[in-house]
Scaffold this motif. Structure first.
Motif, PDB file in Angstrom:
ATOM      1  N   ASP A  78      -6.846  53.059  35.923  1.00  0.00           N
ATOM      2  CA  ASP A  78      -5.667  53.974  35.979  1.00  0.00           C
ATOM      3  C   ASP A  78      -6.167  55.514  36.468  1.00  0.00           C
ATOM      4  N   ASP A  79      -7.434  55.721  36.807  1.00  0.00           N
ATOM      5  CA  ASP A  79      -7.931  56.939  37.235  1.00  0.00           C
ATOM      6  C   ASP A  79      -8.915  56.712  38.233  1.00  0.00           C
ATOM      7  N   LEU A  80      -8.129  57.005  39.529  1.00  0.00           N
ATOM      8  CA  LEU A  80      -8.799  56.640  40.682  1.00  0.00           C
ATOM      9  C   LEU A  80     -10.017  57.667  41.090  1.00  0.00           C
ATOM     10  N   GLU A  81      -9.617  58.898  40.491  1.00  0.00           N
ATOM     11  CA  GLU A  81     -10.763  59.975  40.685  1.00  0.00           C
ATOM     12  C   GLU A  81     -11.825  59.639  40.174  1.00  0.00           C
ATOM     13  N   ALA A  82     -11.980  59.272  38.914  1.00  0.00           N
ATOM     14  CA  ALA A  82     -13.185  58.535  38.109  1.00  0.00           C
ATOM     15  C   ALA A  82     -13.796  57.378  38.594  1.00  0.00           C
ATOM     16  N   PHE A  83     -12.808  56.384  39.207  1.00  0.00           N
ATOM     17  CA  PHE A  83     -13.192  55.051  39.630  1.00  0.00           C
ATOM     18  C   PHE A  83     -13.869  55.192  40.834  1.00  0.00           C
ATOM     19  N   PHE A  84     -13.547  56.121  41.698  1.00  0.00           N
ATOM     20  CA  PHE A  84     -13.979  56.545  43.067  1.00  0.00           C
ATOM     21  C   PHE A  84     -15.215  57.616  43.182  1.00  0.00           C
ATOM     22  N   ALA A  85     -15.719  57.901  41.996  1.00  0.00           N
ATOM     23  CA  ALA A  85     -16.500  59.300  41.843  1.00  0.00           C
ATOM     24  C   ALA A  85     -17.946  58.671  42.545  1.00  0.00           C
ATOM     25  N   TYR A 100      -7.001  55.966  49.537  1.00  0.00           N
ATOM     26  CA  TYR A 100      -6.026  55.332  48.728  1.00  0.00           C
ATOM     27  C   TYR A 100      -5.238  55.983  47.891  1.00  0.00           C
ATOM     28  N   LEU A 101      -3.815  56.216  48.218  1.00  0.00           N
ATOM     29  CA  LEU A 101      -3.058  57.386  47.485  1.00  0.00           C
ATOM     30  C   LEU A 101      -3.668  58.718  47.414  1.00  0.00           C
TER      31      LEU A 101
END
Length: 274
Positions: free
Chosen positions: A104-111, A174-175
């Motif tokens: 639910d945190d794309l910035e963290a997921f794709f860091a 993505y988004l």
């Protein structure tokens, strides 16, 4: 064994659990198993939607199906789900460990890996790897008690087997977030196939087969730039479609693969053959 080769793929009367049953791959897998005669247990965090989808499958295929809520990262939730399946159907023959976390945190997921948060790492691992262990342990215990074997199938990934090519992500978002293959995704999927090999050799004496289904990139709404770049890396020059995974799943779930265990079955358009 069956009397004809056609019957090797027959799943009539068997009970198959699919975790992540409402996902992009999960819905196709649930429908395929039901069409081949299995009583499908659609397992997902969204229990109400899982119930509706199970009812839809039952109407379409004529086999009894069940939808259940489960958080695969929670031991108590997993044990409760497996107990409900046994109370309802009395047996478990097939398990497809397909659930994977959607952060639910794309910035963290794709860091980038050098900045990757340990908290995010643990959140994803809790589902992608811990969850596979918890469900496999619970179902495997019951299969041993039943005494007639079974098939357990993990959903892995090409990036659990090969290093990723960062160049395919150039210009891909993505988004509004620049995407990549997160390190936790690659590590968790590598762990999934390693766990499958361990369980395969540990439980072979009980007639339980454990294999990993390894999809390549599946087209599911990525932008055109990513699709083009990824496709150039694949011998078949395109991304896969989710429904192209079901043939391999049916093979691993059925008696057609009766002497196959501990294997990774690639459905990747030849990417791993380079």
């Amino acid at each position: 064994m069956t009397s004809t080769y056609r019957e090797l793929f027959d799943l009539d009367g068997r009970v198959a659990i699919v975790t992540g049953g409402l996902g992009i791959l999960g819905r196709h897998c649930c429908r395929a198993l039901a069409e081949y005669g299995a009583h499908v247990v659609v397992v997902d965090l969204d229990g109400a939607s899982a119930e509706r989808f199970a009812a839809e499958l039952a109407r379409e295929t004529g086999v009894a199906c069940l939808g259940l809520h489960c958080d695969v990262s929670c031991e108590a939730s997993v044990e409760g789900m497996v107990s409900q399946v046994l109370e309802h159907f009395g047996t478990i023959d097939v398990l497809h460990n397909n659930a994977a976390s959607k952060s639910d945190d794309l910035e963290a997921f794709f860091a980038p890996v050098e900045d990757y948060s340990l908290d995010e790492w643990r959140r994803i691992m809790a589902v992608n790897l811990d969850g596979v262990f918890l469900v496999s342990r619970s179902v495997g215990r019951r299969m041993i008690e039943q005494g007639r074997g079974g098939s357990i199938i993990h959903t892995g990934s090409i990036y659990g087997q090969l290093g990723c090519d960062p160049s395919i992500y150039a210009g891909s978002e993505y988004l509004g977030v620049t995407i990549n293959t997160p390190p936790v995704y690659a590590a968790s999927k590598a762990g999934v196939s390693g766990l499958a090999r361990y369980l395969a050799t540990s439980w072979a004496v009980h007639g339980i087969r454990v294999n990993t289904l390894v999809p390549g990139g599946m087209q599911s709404g990525q932008n055109a730039e990513f699709v083009a770049r990824y496709s150039r890396r694949v011998p078949m020059k395109r991304m896969g479609r989710p429904e192209e995974l079901v043939g391999a799943l049916l093979y691993l779930a059925s008696d057609a693969s009766h002497y196959v265990t501990g294997q990774c079955l690639y459905v990747d358009g030849g990417l791993s053959a380079w």
